[in-house]
Design an enzyme around this catalytic site. Structure first.
Site, PDB file in Angstrom:
ATOM      1  CB  SER A  24      -0.937  -0.010   1.212  1.00  0.00           C
ATOM      2  OG  SER A  24      -0.199  -0.182   2.418  1.00  0.00           O
ATOM      3  CG  ASP A  55      -2.588   5.182   8.019  1.00  0.00           C
ATOM      4  OD1 ASP A  55      -1.434   4.812   8.311  1.00  0.00           O
ATOM      5  OD2 ASP A  55      -3.027   5.175   6.848  1.00  0.00           O
ATOM      6  CG  HIS A  61      -0.672   4.080   4.429  1.00  0.00           C
ATOM      7  ND1 HIS A  61      -1.196   3.266   5.423  1.00  0.00           N
ATOM      8  CD2 HIS A  61      -0.297   3.266   3.422  1.00  0.00           C
ATOM      9  CE1 HIS A  61      -1.141   2.001   5.018  1.00  0.00           C
ATOM     10  NE2 HIS A  61      -0.594   1.974   3.814  1.00  0.00           N
TER      11      HIS A  61
END
Length: 450
Positions: free
Chosen positions: A174, A422, A425
């Site tokens: 990702s 998160d 990312h």
């Protein structure tokens, strides 16, 4: 009365004077001959000095009028010799020492982001921090600045000129998808991409820029090697991952020969529980309590995987430009993603204010070691292999993650709501945009850097 004494009044005295003068003349002549015999160069040097002095008095350009003359050496004073030597050494060192564009600092940059969530429509919801209500915007106003050189901002116009009729792919997990979205957003300020393919889970995608006939894609391959994964979209596993350490993922190798440029990298997926297979049999595992297997550790599998990938690249007849991107550190504090960890910092770290986690250090060391060996082999066969070492500069940006704003306005109903953060990312726009500056500079001026 003083008598006048005349020399010729005594013939004997005259004879004596003549004899003395003769002896003196002969002695002087003998000394001159001896000096000429023992010091011939000095005599020549003196003659040259006299001749040169005369010539300079008679002409404006003595060198031009005497092309066959050997010029006298030009002697500098001792202090000028030292300065001249230091300047020469300094010039040689500046030419020999190349800048490391991955060592530097984040400095304030008032120019701000290159795009917004309104000018770019391919930002995934989890990284769309502005739309999701993140209240601060200071993380937009920083620029990566190498300490010994300057790098320009990514130019989409120049990139398109170089990429006409070419294809570029990001291969990995990702983070690769996060990176390709950053590049798409920057490029969309010049030309909008047309999505031409996606898989069932929308993890692998392909876009086309018709004006430049340029194809950009992301290929979902979190392990880069063959893996049987039993997870749903929320990361919940029903069975241990089965990893074949000696087989590459055909999802990307089958497309390899159609690609001109590649950014490839692994990472955090290797920390998951997995059973390892080699030569058709189980060889061990990582974090598999309750199973009668040898725990080989994630480092074992990661080195095997990176080595397998690089061996494939250096051994292939197809020669694209390949960037190996190093691992991406996370910034979870007081826990992990599944145990209440969060990231609420709003400014970058300075060098020395944060230490890299052991797992990130181990992964990056493996990447650097295997890259160095592969680059040495590849250089003999025309393989263009470049290191995109984004780990250290990313470590300094704890402020660039979505945090709780991976969800749409997470505190709209309850200011004290407990939400998953998160901290791996990157917000878009955000620090990851600088990765494209670095990749572009390595592509265009790679020989300038070490």
């Amino acid at each position: 009365m003083v008598k006048e004494m005349r020399l010729d009044s005594n013939p004997l005295a005259v004879d004596k004077h003549k004899s003395l003068f003769l002896k003196f003349a002969v002695s002087f002549l003998l000394m001159g001959l001896a000096f000429r015999l023992f010091f011939p160069d000095s005599f020549t040097f003196s003659t040259q000095l006299e001749t040169t002095s005369i010539a300079e008095d008679q002409t404006e350009s003595p060198v031009a009028s005497s092309p066959n003359r050997t010029p006298l050496p030009f002697v500098l004073p001792d202090n000028e010799i030292q300065i001249s030597q230091n300047e020469t050494d300094s010039d040689s060192e500046s030419e020999a020492v190349k800048c490391d564009i991955f060592k530097g600092d984040w400095i304030p940059d008032s120019s701000g982001p290159r795009y917004t969530n309104e000018s770019c429509h391919v930002i995934e919801s989890h990284q769309n921090c502005m739309k999701n209500g993140r209240p601060d915007s200071g993380y937009f106003y920083w620029r990566w600045n190498p300490r010994d050189c300057e790098i320009p901002r990514f130019s989409p116009e120049r990139f398109f000129d170089l990429m006409r009729n070419k294809s570029w792919a990001f291969i990995g997990d990702s983070i690769a998808r996060n990176h390709v979205q950053s590049l798409l957003c920057i490029l969309s300020q010049v030309e909008q991409a047309v999505e031409v393919y996606h898989d069932e889970e929308y993890r692998s995608k392909r876009w086309h820029f018709p004006t430049h006939n340029f194809t950009l894609s992301v290929i979902w391959s979190p392990f880069l090697i063959k893996a049987d994964i039993f997870e749903d979209m929320n990361g919940v596993s029903s069975k241990e991952i089965q990893l074949n350490l000696d087989k590459l993922d055909k999802l990307w190798t089958d497309q390899y020969e159609s690609l001109d440029y590649i950014v490839i990298g692994g990472g955090k997926w290797f920390l998951k529980t997995a059973v390892y297979h080699e030569n058709g049999t189980i060889s061990g595992c990582h974090y598999c309590p309750g199973k009668n297997l040898t725990d080989l550790g994630f480092e074992y599998a990661y080195r095997k995987a990176i080595r397998e990938v690089l061996n494939f690249i250096t051994g292939s007849k197809h020669k694209p430009v390949v960037f190996l991107r190093t691992t991406t550190p996370d910034h979870f504090e007081n826990g992990e993603w599944f145990s209440g960890g969060y990231c609420n910092r709003t400014v970058p770290f300075n060098e020395g204010e944060v230490d890299m986690k052991d797992v990130d250090t181990a992964m990056r060391n493996i990447e650097l070691e295997e890259f160095e060996k592969a680059a040495e082999v590849g250089s003999k066969y025309g393989v263009v292999l470049k290191l995109l070492d984004t780990t250290r500069l990313s470590l300094l940006r704890p402020d660039g993650h979505p945090g709780p704003y991976r969800q749409f306005h997470p505190f709209a109903e309850d200011e004290n709501a407990k939400v998953q953060n998160d901290c791996l990312h990157w917000c878009l726009p955000g620090p990851i945009d600088s990765w494209n500056d670095l990749a572009m500079e390595l592509l265009v001026n790679g020989d300038k850097y070490r």
